[in-house]
Design an enzyme around this catalytic site. Structure first.
Site, PDB file in Angstrom:
ATOM      1  N   HIS A   1       2.660  -3.311  -4.529  1.00  0.00           N
ATOM      2  CA  HIS A   1       3.331  -4.593  -4.330  1.00  0.00           C
ATOM      3  C   HIS A   1       4.228  -4.561  -3.096  1.00  0.00           C
ATOM      4  O   HIS A   1       4.208  -5.490  -2.270  1.00  0.00           O
ATOM      5  CB  HIS A   1       4.143  -4.903  -5.591  1.00  0.00           C
ATOM      6  CG  HIS A   1       4.845  -6.225  -5.562  1.00  0.00           C
ATOM      7  ND1 HIS A   1       5.850  -6.542  -6.449  1.00  0.00           N
ATOM      8  CD2 HIS A   1       4.717  -7.306  -4.765  1.00  0.00           C
ATOM      9  CE1 HIS A   1       6.288  -7.760  -6.198  1.00  0.00           C
ATOM     10  NE2 HIS A   1       5.624  -8.245  -5.178  1.00  0.00           N
TER      11      HIS A   1
ATOM     12  N   GLU B   1       2.180  -4.662  -0.026  1.00  0.00           N
ATOM     13  CA  GLU B   1       1.709  -6.027   0.253  1.00  0.00           C
ATOM     14  C   GLU B   1       2.741  -6.791   1.082  1.00  0.00           C
ATOM     15  O   GLU B   1       2.384  -7.543   1.990  1.00  0.00           O
ATOM     16  CB  GLU B   1       1.439  -6.745  -1.070  1.00  0.00           C
ATOM     17  CG  GLU B   1       1.108  -8.225  -0.929  1.00  0.00           C
ATOM     18  CD  GLU B   1       1.680  -9.035  -2.073  1.00  0.00           C
ATOM     19  OE1 GLU B   1       2.332 -10.058  -1.807  1.00  0.00           O
ATOM     20  OE2 GLU B   1       1.491  -8.633  -3.245  1.00  0.00           O
TER      21      GLU B   1
END
Length: 970
Positions: A72, A75
């Site tokens: 995450h 990202e």
């Protein structure tokens, strides 16, 4: 490239270093799928379709081995500067430089994807260049890791004697996310069913584990996963495939060599016997805050036949209120609604099925488990009504035929449909075409029982089962905060003066970089000439049928018929205002025409693709106080069932049936849903609470769907108000039938001549359209407290109506403040997950807000100081980008199901093409001077309305700002 056979490549063709592996017609969507593989191992799926909205996505299987949130955080970081575009945040910088219809990135359990779509060809290749460079060649600066991942920071950044705290965008995002019961349940679900696999980890990041992620670990994860050999590319539309592949080749492929990357996920070892797990979340509702889910691990989700059959069985068992598993669960009275994860899920390598209840006290796991298992046993023994199976197959037929941009752009819906089987080693075609699997299923059904043995083998006799209870813990938030402080103390226990000086230096360095303007001119952009000056003029015919106006819109709907019935209401008594949304919620979920809710639900499932009801408040283009209320019933059906759809809508409209028992079930479901939505959308609730202080339409919106509506519903459910509500629902029904109806039929030309007189004949009387005139409350800051470790802050201002000359400037101003000021101040510097500004052109309300924000005082200071941003060195580029960004809001992505109804109802409301095009023309002529002028005129402190949703009373924090909040617990 078009979808004609002559223009398509053939299997075995070489397109550069790509080899065509498969060419598959997709007749349901009038398209063709081309599957290719690159010499480096990259896979590419291209859907050729005559759609001017082109899409792209690159997806990487990402398999985290811990809960530090590495996938995450990565990202976020890859979108914060790349070799070709070394600006601080090219992703957010491109938002106002593009006419995209979608831009985002998202991290799932075991993959990360970067999709976009746009209707502009130059924009497509601009975004393609940015996305490719970001994902494959990110700078991954240490400062970016500290900003969006995690960092130590002193409360006063340059004072090492002030308290030390943890900070970071993802860190704060996940603190908010893991306070939401649905998110906690989802993470616990994966860990419980797949304890030995990557699904046991929190791919988003557990707040207590995020500080364990190192910068070196982040870079290593990128090297191990973001490589062409591990990439799944997807493109869609009518742009030439050869050019797209050439761009990917030159930008990415020429810089890599093939690698063998291991991102495999093994099978989860089967359980020898069922298990039980309990997890907690920070909640105070011990009476109704728990939920229980009984879950099973099934076979590989890439098995197309099994995947379809479990999907159908899930719909049969749980797909509507009358379904044979749903009904006994709800009517048991144990809980308020189905548990969050009920149904079949193919978002794991091995699929899962779950059923359960939410909205119940803690300690009821055994009762729910027994009820689920006993009900499944009865269903398997007694058999499933073939009509229920046929109704479910009918829903799958509709899903295959429907082409809609509702929700996600259709091109990206297609991507997500094929990604599932594709990433797990299956046939991606099976995500798009179910014809072969449906044919086999129907043949097996003709030979005997199919689903009952699946229940017995896959569920009842399957020991790989977990009964998962999610329970509220009123003390957890306090313990979590204490644990965070203990974590800070432990991690900093050995800090030397040199370490503390380093933290100060790094904090100041980060703030220095955040203050830099950067060089966004290296990014590609569009010009104002790329903004289409016109709006769609959709052809439709119009006739008067009794008291109703009926429009018929010819569209290529793929054999579906859409029907909308919008009723403008007469004057509504004040005591019925908050009843309207409850009526809309209950009317399609109750009974009608003598059928109870079970019979009606089965009828809806059998002949329609679903029906819905909603209430709304509209404004005139020239008058913010010129309000009107409406209730809309909508439905869709295959053309052969369109007359049956008319009959269903007629019965729901003319002869609805409300019973006390069913109403109690529905209101408990609605209450549970609204409570759960606060931690996911607290900024929207705060905005409504602020807007209700300045806008007549905002007053109604708050009473329809804000925290006021939640409080009213809670009083009814918990205070014994059902009998009175039944009376008010019947009064609303009588009022509705005296309203002024308008119907819109959208279908193919051959199917347009649908008889709608059964509906139009239901309206009686000649009551004029009402003109509600609610008065906003006096300006007073409003705070609502709930179980949240982060805040949602908002400020609102009343401005001008749509046709006022200043409205376009206010819209441009909202986009300029959002991209140029608030994102930097609230997200980058403040550590909130989001910050932005918005302008509702029809309600005339301007808002600024923050999302999952660790700050209250600082954020309201940012709102207050927004005017100073306009005095900085802004230029034509800033203005052009703000206008481009604003213009996207005036050109929403439509599709055959929506474009006609939007035009017809827009025309009736006064928002004609001529009015909208005049607005566009004024928008394109906005100047920087206009922005300063409208801000000084309308966004002044004396006109500001403040609101927030947070975990605690904010008054001690904001006293220096001369704000005193009226604080109420939710």
């Amino acid at each position: 490239m078009t979808a004609t056979t002559s223009a398509l490549p053939h299997v075995g063709d070489r397109l550069g270093r790509y080899t065509v592996q498969r060419v598959e017609a997709l007749p349901e969507m009038q398209g063709t799928l081309i599957l290719l593989e690159h010499e480096l191992g990259a896979r590419h799926a291209h859907v050729v379709r005559d759609d001017d909205n082109s899409a792209f996505g690159v997806t990487f299987p990402t398999v985290p081995r811990d809960s530090t949130g590495v996938a995450h955080i990565l990202e976020h970081i890859v979108l914060m500067g790349s070799q070709k575009y070394p600006v601080s945040d090219p992703f957010f910088a491109m938002l106002p430089r593009s006419l995209n219809t979608f831009m985002n990135a998202m991290t799932s359990n075991d993959w990360t994807t970067y999709p976009f779509s746009t209707r502009n060809e130059q924009d497509y290749f601009n975004l393609l260049s940015v996305y490719l460079d970001a994902t494959f060649f990110p700078l991954m600066r240490y400062e970016s890791f500290r900003q969006d991942g995690h960092r130590f920071e002193f409360e006063t950044p340059d004072d090492p004697r002030s308290p030390l705290k943890l900070q970071g965008v993802v860190y704060n995002e996940m603190k908010g996310a893991m306070a939401a019961p649905g998110a906690v349940m989802w993470r616990a679900f994966g860990k419980a069913l797949y304890p030995d696999l990557t699904y046991a980890n929190n791919s988003g990041g557990a707040p207590q584990d995020i500080p364990n992620l190192t910068y070196e670990g982040l870079r290593a994860f990128h090297a191990a996963h973001y490589h062409p050999s591990n990439a799944f590319f997807y493109t869609y539309g009518k742009l030439p495939l050869a050019r797209i592949l050439s761009d990917i080749e030159s930008h990415v492929m020429t810089h890599f060599t093939r690698q063998e990357l291991d991102v495999s996920i093994p099978d989860q070892a089967a359980f020898a016997q069922p298990r039980r797990e309990t997890v907690t979340y920070p909640g105070s509702d011990v009476e109704r805050g728990a939920q229980v889910s009984v879950a099973w691990k099934l076979g590989h989700s890439s098995d197309a036949d099994a995947n379809l059959r479990w999907s159908v069985l899930s719909d049969v068992l749980l797909g509507n209120p009358a379904a044979p598993l749903t009904r006994p669960l709800i009517e048991s009275g144990l809980g308020a609604g189905l548990a969050d994860l009920s149904g079949y899920r193919d978002s794991f390598r091995e699929g899962a099925f779950a059923a359960g209840l939410k909205g119940l006290p803690s300690g009821r796991a055994q009762e729910v488990e027994t009820l689920v298992l006993d009900t499944l046993r009865d269903i398997a023994t007694q058999g499933i009504d073939p009509a229920l199976i046929e109704s479910s197959l009918h829903q799958f037929e509709i899903a295959q035929k429907e082409v809609s941009n509702a929700g996600y752009p259709y091109g990206l819906q297609v991507m997500f449909r094929l990604l599932g089987p594709w990433l797990y080693g299956g046939d991606p075609v099976t995500g798009l075409r179910l014809e072969a699997e449906l044919t086999r299923l129907r043949a097996d059904l003709a030979r005997g029982r199919v689903f009952e043995p699946m229940i017995e083998r896959g569920l009842l006799d399957n020991p790989h089962r977990v009964t998962l209870e999610l329970a509220p813990d009123p003390q957890l938030a306090e313990r979590t905060e204490a644990d965070e402080q203990a974590l800070v103390t432990r991690l900093s226990a050995d800090f030397t003066d040199e370490d503390r000086s380093r933290i100060v230096a790094e904090s100041l360095r980060l703030k220095e970089l955040q203050a830099q303007e950067g060089t966004p001119d290296v990014l590609p952009t569009l010009a104002l000439s790329d903004v289409p000056p016109r709006v769609p003029r959709v052809a439709y015919t119009q006739e008067e049928v009794g008291r109703a106006t009926v429009a018929r819109v010819p569209q290529p709907t793929g054999g579906l018929t859409y029907l909308d019935v919008q009723v403008r209401l007469p004057d509504v008594p004040d005591d019925l205002l908050e009843t309207l949304p409850l009526y809309a919620f209950a009317v399609t979920r109750g009974g009608a025409a003598g059928d109870d809710y079970v019979a009606l639900a089965r009828r809806i499932e059998a002949v329609t693709g679903g029906i819905s009801a909603s209430v709304g408040v509209g404004t005139r283009p020239d008058d913010l106080a010129g309000l009107r209320l409406s209730l809309t019933l909508s439905g869709k059906a295959l053309a052969r069932n369109a007359p049956a759809l008319v009959d269903v809508l007629r019965d729901v409209l003319a002869t609805p049936m409300f019973t006390r028992d069913r109403l109690e079930q529905l209101l408990k479901q609605r209450l549970a849903g609204l409570k759960a939505s606060i931690l996911q959308g607290g900024n929207a609730y705060a905005e409504r609470l602020a807007a209700a202080q300045v806008s007549p339409a905002g007053v109604i919106a708050e009473r329809f769907s804000g925290l006021t509506a939640l409080a009213s519903l809670k009083t009814i459910v918990e205070g014994g108000g059902l009998d009175d509500l039944l009376v008010r629902l019947n009064r609303v029904h009588a009022l509705l039938l005296t309203g002024t109806p308008a119907l819109c039929v959208t279908a193919t030309p051959d199917d347009l001549n649908l008889d709608v007189t059964p509906i139009t004949a239901a309206f009686v009387g000649d009551a004029p359209v009402g003109q509600p005139a609610p008065q906003p409350a006096p300006l007073r800051p409003q705070a609502r407290t709930t179980d949240s470790p982060v805040a949602f802050n908002a400020v609102a201002f009343r401005t001008v109506p749509y046709t006022h000359p200043d409205s376009p400037a206010l819209l441009v101003l909202s986009r300029l403040l959002r991209s140029g000021y608030l994102l930097k101040e609230i997200r980058e510097k403040g550590g909130a997950y989001g910050g932005g500004a918005g302008f509702d052109t029809r309600e005339g309300v301007f808002t600024m807000s923050s999302y999952r924000d660790p700050n209250v005082k600082r954020t309201f200071e940012v709102f207050r100081d927004a005017r100073t941003y306009l005095d900085t060195d802004l230029g034509q580029r800033d203005l052009t980008e703000a206008i481009l960004s604003a213009s996207k809001l005036l050109d929403p992505l439509t599709s055959p199901d929506t474009i006609g109804r939007m035009r017809f109802f827009g025309d009736r409301a006064g928002y004609t093409p001529e009015v909208q095009e005049a607005y566009k023309a004024r928008l394109l002529a906005v100047t920087l001077a206009d922005l300063s002028r409208v801000m000084d005129t309308y966004l002044t402190p004396d006109r500001a309305a403040y609101a927030l949703v947070a975990g605690q009373n904010p008054n001690d924090d904001v006293r220096d700002l001369n704000l005193e909040f009226d604080v109420q617990a939710i």
